[in-house]
Design an enzyme around this catalytic site. Structure first.
Site, PDB file in Angstrom:
ATOM      1  N   ASP A 107      23.174 -73.703 -29.826  1.00 24.34           N
ATOM      2  CA  ASP A 107      23.608 -75.093 -30.084  1.00 24.34           C
ATOM      3  C   ASP A 107      25.114 -75.206 -30.301  1.00 24.34           C
ATOM      4  O   ASP A 107      25.582 -76.184 -30.867  1.00 24.34           O
ATOM      5  CB  ASP A 107      22.859 -75.673 -31.295  1.00 24.34           C
ATOM      6  N   GLU A 108      25.862 -74.243 -29.819  1.00 22.98           N
ATOM      7  CA  GLU A 108      27.268 -74.187 -30.193  1.00 22.98           C
ATOM      8  C   GLU A 108      28.112 -73.667 -29.038  1.00 22.98           C
ATOM      9  O   GLU A 108      27.734 -72.698 -28.378  1.00 22.98           O
ATOM     10  CB  GLU A 108      27.347 -73.210 -31.368  1.00 22.98           C
TER      11      GLU A 108
END
Ligand code: TTP
Ligand code: MG
Length: 395
Positions: A107-108
């Site tokens: 998610d990054e």
């Protein structure tokens, strides 16, 4: 390179797994949602909603402990395929803004927007657009940090969470960094922080005063690295993933759609874009993938692998329509996506005698259309089926 321009963007989804659960089950919004294994077993918390965090629950905590801290918590199992799908969608949005995307986790990511400003505006404008697109298209909140290097951009995200859009300008570095605990230095783990604390170093400002030589003596190379970060210096560049595994397009309609015809027309346009991009990169695709997201955010995908790789618009379109026919249109459609995967260099396709083989050869019509579009723009030539109605929303 010491570049003082704001050109690095760091993005990180808020409470990712829990946020997907809240998106797909709106009755969970505002509730303490804890995603992890079974609380009766010896599992740990993967993540939890910000509501659950106020009870002291956090990632990697034993689920049994989370149950004690937050008995009213709603405990859900990890449903990885749905999170992976959301992650792919978010990363596809990043790639629309710049090819320089370096994923750090599910998610990054870091984005380097050097050279993209003329198309999309400055880093802050791009950050705002990313936030808006992720919210609208994927239904999730993403925090964005913007600065002059990777460490400061990541720190900006951390300081701005949740739903943040925070900038650290070059002239703010000292004021922002000095009061922060040393745990904010990227790479300073629990043991390093404890060690520094024992030396009387609590804040980044104190670490700066300690000096690079002393730190180097005690912590070796990592001490020197920490000291550089404490000055706000980080020369690491964004390292993008090497090559695309698929290429595709998707759109979220301004209004939900129930008309099959509108969906088909969108697919025709997308197939044209996908085919053109494949030909431009001299690639062919083995698999066509269709995605629909319904108005309630339920998402379905269908894929078909072809007997021979292709880069023909029409073949991609025909397969996509076949896939669409397999899906229910009882609910309205919020998003449609078409992608081609299983990419390989054009011309390497194995000999094939099936019906598909003829059409999967480079189509001379496609090549002519590409040339005209390259010279006069995309709207210069349009397949007939696209012409009959241009009033549908979202296109
Ligand atoms: P994070 O980005 O660290 O956490 P988060 O997105 O849940 O919350 P926020 O960024 O707002 O602080 O991690 C992303 C996902 O990775 C997280 O949703 C679940 C998973 N994860 C684990 O499974 N175990 C862990 O220990 C961590 C830290 C994350
Ligand atoms: Mg996150």
């Amino acid at each position: 390179m010491n570049d003082n321009r704001l050109h690095i963007i760091h993005c990180d989804l808020d409470a990712f797994f829990a946020a997907v659960e809240q998106r797909d089950h709106p009755e969970l919004i505002g509730k303490p949602v804890i995603v992890g294994g079974n609380p009766e077993s010896r599992s740990v918390v993967s993540t939890c909603s910000y509501e659950a965090r106020t009870f002291g629950v956090h990632s990697a905590m034993p689920t049994s402990q989370a149950r004690i801290l937050c008995p009213q918590g709603i405990f859900l199992p990890v449903d990885m395929p749905r999170y992976v799908q959301a992650s792919h969608e978010v990363f596809a949005i990043f790639h629309e803004f710049t090819p320089l995307v370096e994923g750090l986790s599910i998610d990054e990511a870091f984005l380097d927007i050097n050279g993209c400003e003329r198309l999309f505006g400055d880093a802050v404008a791009i950050g705002q657009q990313i936030k808006a697109r992720v919210k609208k298209d994927v239904g999730l909140n993403i925090s964005v940090g913007i600065s002059v290097n990777k460490f400061l951009a990541k720190l900006a995200t951390e300081l701005g969470k949740p739903d943040g859009l925070k900038v650290i300008h070059a002239d703010e570095i000292d004021t922002v960094l000095s009061p922060l605990p040393v745990s904010y230095l990227w790479g300073a783990g629990k043991r390093t922080v404890e060690y520094l604390n024992r030396l009387g170093i609590e804040t980044i400002g104190q670490l700066r005063e300690f000096g690079p030589v002393e730190l180097g003596k005690r912590l070796g190379k990592s001490g020197q690295d920490l000291w550089m970060l404490a000055q706000g210096i980080d020369e690491r560049v964004v390292e993008p993933e090497r090559e695309a595994k698929s290429m595709g397009k998707e759109t979220t309609f301004d209004q939900d759609i129930s008309s099959r015809e509108v969906l088909q027309r969108t697919l025709l346009e997308f197939a044209g874009d996908v085919g053109r991009r494949l030909r431009k990169d001299q690639m062919e695709a083995k698999t066509v993938n269709l995605k629909l997201r319904y108005s309630d955010f339920k998402t379905v995908t269908r894929a078909q692998t072809l007997p021979a790789a292709t880069n023909s618009d029409l073949l991609v379109y025909q397969v996509a329509v076949n896939l669409l026919d397999q899906l229910s249109l009882k609910k309205q459609v919020r998003l449609i996506g078409l992608s081609a995967s299983g990419l390989q260099p054009a011309g390497n396709a194995e000999e094939d005698t099936s019906l598909f083989a003829e059409e999967s050869k480079d189509s001379p019509i496609d090549a002519v259309v590409d040339k005209i579009r390259d010279r006069y723009g995309k709207s210069a030539i349009t397949r007939a089926a696209l012409l009959d109605d241009s009033t549908e929303p979202g296109l």
